[in-house]
Design a protein around this motif. Structure first.
Motif, PDB file in Angstrom:
ATOM      1  N   UNK A 176       0.759  -1.183  -0.024  1.00 31.35           N
ATOM      2  CA  UNK A 176       0.154   0.125  -0.049  1.00 31.35           C
ATOM      3  C   UNK A 176       0.924   1.388   0.003  1.00 31.35           C
ATOM      4  N   UNK A 177       0.562   2.015  -0.826  1.00 26.40           N
ATOM      5  CA  UNK A 177       1.332   3.196  -0.828  1.00 26.40           C
ATOM      6  C   UNK A 177       1.228   4.213   0.273  1.00 26.40           C
ATOM      7  N   UNK A 178       2.434   4.975   0.584  1.00 29.62           N
ATOM      8  CA  UNK A 178       2.471   5.746   1.935  1.00 29.62           C
ATOM      9  C   UNK A 178       1.380   7.178   1.344  1.00 29.62           C
ATOM     10  N   UNK A 179       0.540   7.294   2.220  1.00 30.54           N
ATOM     11  CA  UNK A 179      -0.243   8.630   2.026  1.00 30.54           C
ATOM     12  C   UNK A 179       0.618   9.781   2.020  1.00 30.54           C
ATOM     13  N   UNK A 180       0.156  10.748   1.351  1.00 29.66           N
ATOM     14  CA  UNK A 180       0.626  11.796   0.777  1.00 29.66           C
ATOM     15  C   UNK A 180       0.669  12.744   2.534  1.00 29.66           C
ATOM     16  N   UNK A 181       1.902  13.597   2.499  1.00 26.16           N
ATOM     17  CA  UNK A 181       1.791  14.385   3.537  1.00 26.16           C
ATOM     18  C   UNK A 181       1.601  16.020   3.216  1.00 26.16           C
ATOM     19  N   UNK A 182       0.354  16.422   3.925  1.00 24.61           N
ATOM     20  CA  UNK A 182       0.032  17.790   3.624  1.00 24.61           C
ATOM     21  C   UNK A 182       0.514  18.588   5.135  1.00 24.61           C
ATOM     22  N   UNK A 183       0.788  19.761   5.048  1.00 20.27           N
ATOM     23  CA  UNK A 183       0.758  20.404   6.172  1.00 20.27           C
ATOM     24  C   UNK A 183      -0.164  21.472   6.521  1.00 20.27           C
ATOM     25  N   UNK A 184      -0.371  21.678   7.778  1.00 17.61           N
ATOM     26  CA  UNK A 184      -1.587  22.315   8.506  1.00 17.61           C
ATOM     27  C   UNK A 184      -1.059  23.065   9.783  1.00 17.61           C
ATOM     28  N   UNK A 185      -0.859  24.780   9.497  1.00 18.20           N
ATOM     29  CA  UNK A 185      -0.310  25.487  10.429  1.00 18.20           C
ATOM     30  C   UNK A 185      -1.400  26.020  11.377  1.00 18.20           C
ATOM     31  N   UNK A 186      -1.640  25.720  12.759  1.00 14.10           N
ATOM     32  CA  UNK A 186      -2.564  26.147  13.299  1.00 14.10           C
ATOM     33  C   UNK A 186      -2.431  27.586  13.842  1.00 14.10           C
ATOM     34  N   UNK A 187      -3.522  28.210  13.321  1.00 18.02           N
ATOM     35  CA  UNK A 187      -3.560  29.654  13.606  1.00 18.02           C
ATOM     36  C   UNK A 187      -5.099  30.309  14.112  1.00 18.02           C
ATOM     37  N   UNK A 212      -9.144  16.456   3.407  1.00 15.89           N
ATOM     38  CA  UNK A 212      -8.432  15.651   2.625  1.00 15.89           C
ATOM     39  C   UNK A 212      -8.266  14.416   3.406  1.00 15.89           C
ATOM     40  N   UNK A 213      -9.265  13.809   3.576  1.00 16.21           N
ATOM     41  CA  UNK A 213      -9.275  12.290   4.409  1.00 16.21           C
ATOM     42  C   UNK A 213      -7.902  11.521   3.927  1.00 16.21           C
ATOM     43  N   UNK A 214      -7.741  11.540   2.584  1.00 12.97           N
ATOM     44  CA  UNK A 214      -6.596  10.455   2.227  1.00 12.97           C
ATOM     45  C   UNK A 214      -5.229  10.765   2.745  1.00 12.97           C
ATOM     46  N   UNK A 215      -5.013  12.051   3.224  1.00  6.25           N
ATOM     47  CA  UNK A 215      -3.760  12.529   3.426  1.00  6.25           C
ATOM     48  C   UNK A 215      -3.254  12.552   4.804  1.00  6.25           C
TER      49      UNK A 215
END
Length: 278
Positions: free
Chosen positions: A1-12, A88-91
């Motif tokens: 199974x491929x590794x899920x993509x990595x997205x970034x979230x800055x909490x502000x 983006x539930x896949x990330x």
């Protein structure tokens, strides 16, 4: 199974009550905290977003960035995590607080390189209490159900969620994860970052396997590492070093040294690998 993509979230999306002014808009060295944090996370993630409250989407400090608004107000950081996971539930999400002025990209690179997709999250241990740091951590897609269940149970603390979940924990990162919540802390951080002592010019020498993996016998670099342990973590993000710290000895200025010894500008640091056949 491929590794899920990595997205970034800055909490502000916080209220900045103890700071008494918007923390995202505070400036260090000519850049807002939010701009700096977004730049860092963008360097290690495929896409990056800023987590905001619904009433902040038109705020000029935040509106210049792609945003994800909280869907469940009043829950704090976990609402931002849940909203991003719903979008983006896949990330997988590298979740980052915006108020980490000592953070450098090498720490995020180290986090990304040591990510364990088989766990619900990969996080650093706090340098203060050894517990997980949830706001500089990678939350895998599998954590979405746990986050939703946590909120449904009336709970809000993401740290307690990680304490009770299967998580890969990484060694503390010195001051990298020190956040700033009060005017006094902001003044101290601004002063420390302006000080020449916060950045050090270090000479690093490599031998044997480390020399092969670094592709050089030595280099001179700028670092905010306070100890040889922190410096080696930085170098692991820069070079494909496979040896763990426990397999090495360290010397500073030709003398064997402790991994937690303080470094100063001008030091020469040598990481000594095991001798072949010994």
């Amino acid at each position: 199974m491929p590794t899920p993509p990595l997205y970034g979230l800055v909490l502000a999306g916080g209220l900045s009550q103890r700071m008494r002014t918007d923390k995202a808009a505070l400036e260090y060295q000519g850049r807002t905290q939010l701009e700096r944090a977004f730049t860092l996370v963008s360097q290690v993630c495929e896409q990056a977003f800023v987590s905001v409250r619904a009433d902040q989407q038109d705020d000029p400090v935040r509106a210049r960035f792609p945003t994800i608004a909280d869907e469940q107000p009043g829950l704090g950081p976990i609402a931002g995590i849940a909203a991003a996971q719903a979008r983006y539930p896949h990330a997988a999400w590298l979740v980052l607080a915006c108020d980490l002025p000592f953070l450098e990209v090498t720490t995020l690179e180290y986090l990304r390189e040591h990510r364990d997709p088989a766990q619900l999250a990969t996080a650093f241990r706090s340098a203060h209490d050894d517990l997980p740091e949830p706001l500089c951590a990678i939350w895998e897609p599998a954590s979405r159900a746990a986050v939703a269940a946590w909120i449904a149970a009336g709970k809000q603390c993401p740290r307690k969620l990680l304490i009770n979940s299967p998580v890969r924990l990484l060694d503390p990162q010195g001051r990298a994860l020190d956040n700033v919540n009060t005017p006094d802390e902001f003044a101290e951080a601004a002063s420390a970052l302006q000080s020449p002592a916060s950045r050090k010019t270090l000479r690093v020498q490599y031998f044997a396997l480390l020399r092969e993996q670094a592709g050089r016998s030595e280099e001179t670099l700028e670092s905010m590492a306070e100890t040889p342990a922190m410096l080696y973590r930085e170098l692991q993000a820069r070079h494909p070093f496979r040896l763990q710290r426990e397999q090495l000895r360290v010397a500073v200025n030709t003398e064997f040294s402790d991994w937690q010894a303080p470094l100063k500008t001008g030091d020469t640091v040598v990481f000594i690998p095991p001798v072949a056949g010994g």
